[in-house]
Design a protein around this motif. Sequence first.
Motif, PDB file in Angstrom:
ATOM      1  N   ASP A  13       0.918  -1.128   0.031  1.00  9.45           N
ATOM      2  CA  ASP A  13       0.015   0.067  -0.077  1.00  9.45           C
ATOM      3  C   ASP A  13       1.018   1.384  -0.012  1.00  9.45           C
ATOM      4  OD1 ASP A  13      -2.393  -1.335   0.035  1.00  9.45           O
ATOM      5  OD2 ASP A  13      -2.643  -1.247   2.334  1.00  9.45           O
ATOM      6  N   GLU A  14       1.983   1.174   0.994  1.00 10.87           N
ATOM      7  CA  GLU A  14       2.894   2.134   0.962  1.00 10.87           C
ATOM      8  C   GLU A  14       3.503   2.710  -0.613  1.00 10.87           C
ATOM      9  OE1 GLU A  14       5.504   1.615   4.065  1.00 10.87           O
ATOM     10  OE2 GLU A  14       4.097   1.899   5.480  1.00 10.87           O
ATOM     11  N   ASP A  15       3.996   1.662  -1.030  1.00  8.69           N
ATOM     12  CA  ASP A  15       4.642   1.635  -2.318  1.00  8.69           C
ATOM     13  C   ASP A  15       3.834   1.992  -3.463  1.00  8.69           C
ATOM     14  OD1 ASP A  15       7.033   0.543  -1.080  1.00  8.69           O
ATOM     15  OD2 ASP A  15       6.852  -1.293  -1.970  1.00  8.69           O
ATOM     16  N   GLU A  16       2.609   1.818  -3.376  1.00  9.60           N
ATOM     17  CA  GLU A  16       1.637   2.252  -4.498  1.00  9.60           C
ATOM     18  C   GLU A  16       1.235   3.740  -4.368  1.00  9.60           C
ATOM     19  OE1 GLU A  16      -2.618   0.881  -6.149  1.00  9.60           O
ATOM     20  OE2 GLU A  16      -2.471   0.392  -4.047  1.00  9.60           O
ATOM     21  N   GLN A  17       1.061   3.981  -3.078  1.00  2.41           N
ATOM     22  CA  GLN A  17       0.646   5.447  -2.900  1.00  2.41           C
ATOM     23  C   GLN A  17       2.091   6.408  -3.185  1.00  2.41           C
ATOM     24  OE1 GLN A  17       0.344   6.281   1.456  1.00  2.41           O
ATOM     25  NE2 GLN A  17      -0.642   8.389   1.039  1.00  2.41           N
ATOM     26  N   ILE A  18       3.134   6.159  -2.817  1.00  2.00           N
ATOM     27  CA  ILE A  18       4.354   6.713  -3.227  1.00  2.00           C
ATOM     28  C   ILE A  18       4.489   6.631  -4.771  1.00  2.00           C
ATOM     29  CG2 ILE A  18       7.176   6.840  -3.297  1.00  2.00           C
ATOM     30  CD1 ILE A  18       6.643   5.755  -0.364  1.00  2.00           C
TER      31      ILE A  18
END
Length: 101
Positions: A13-18
């Motif tokens: 989720d973090e990687d996608e958001q960034i």
Amino acid sequence: MTDIVAFIRERLDEDEQIARAAADQDDEGPVWQVRTVRDKGMYVLGEHQSAPSGRLGFEEDAQTRHVERHDPARALAQVAAIRHVVERLDVLQKDLEASLD
């Protein structure tokens, strides 16, 4: 296994958001390319950029190539692929647990 699955999902989720934020910033687009700008060195430019903004210029070819290789498009594809694997493993784990009961 649910703790590790939750951890991986949170990181995805973090990687996608960034990656999405990077792709949307200044309408640069999700695909980045290395370009040599005369008298300015190598830059990573978004697919919709024609000139460097001054934010991502590197003197070292290896650094520039690394940034280009991990552009938002690749990051989002990698997130999707890992999510698919995690979901499949989660289903298999649940099926295995159910068969042992």
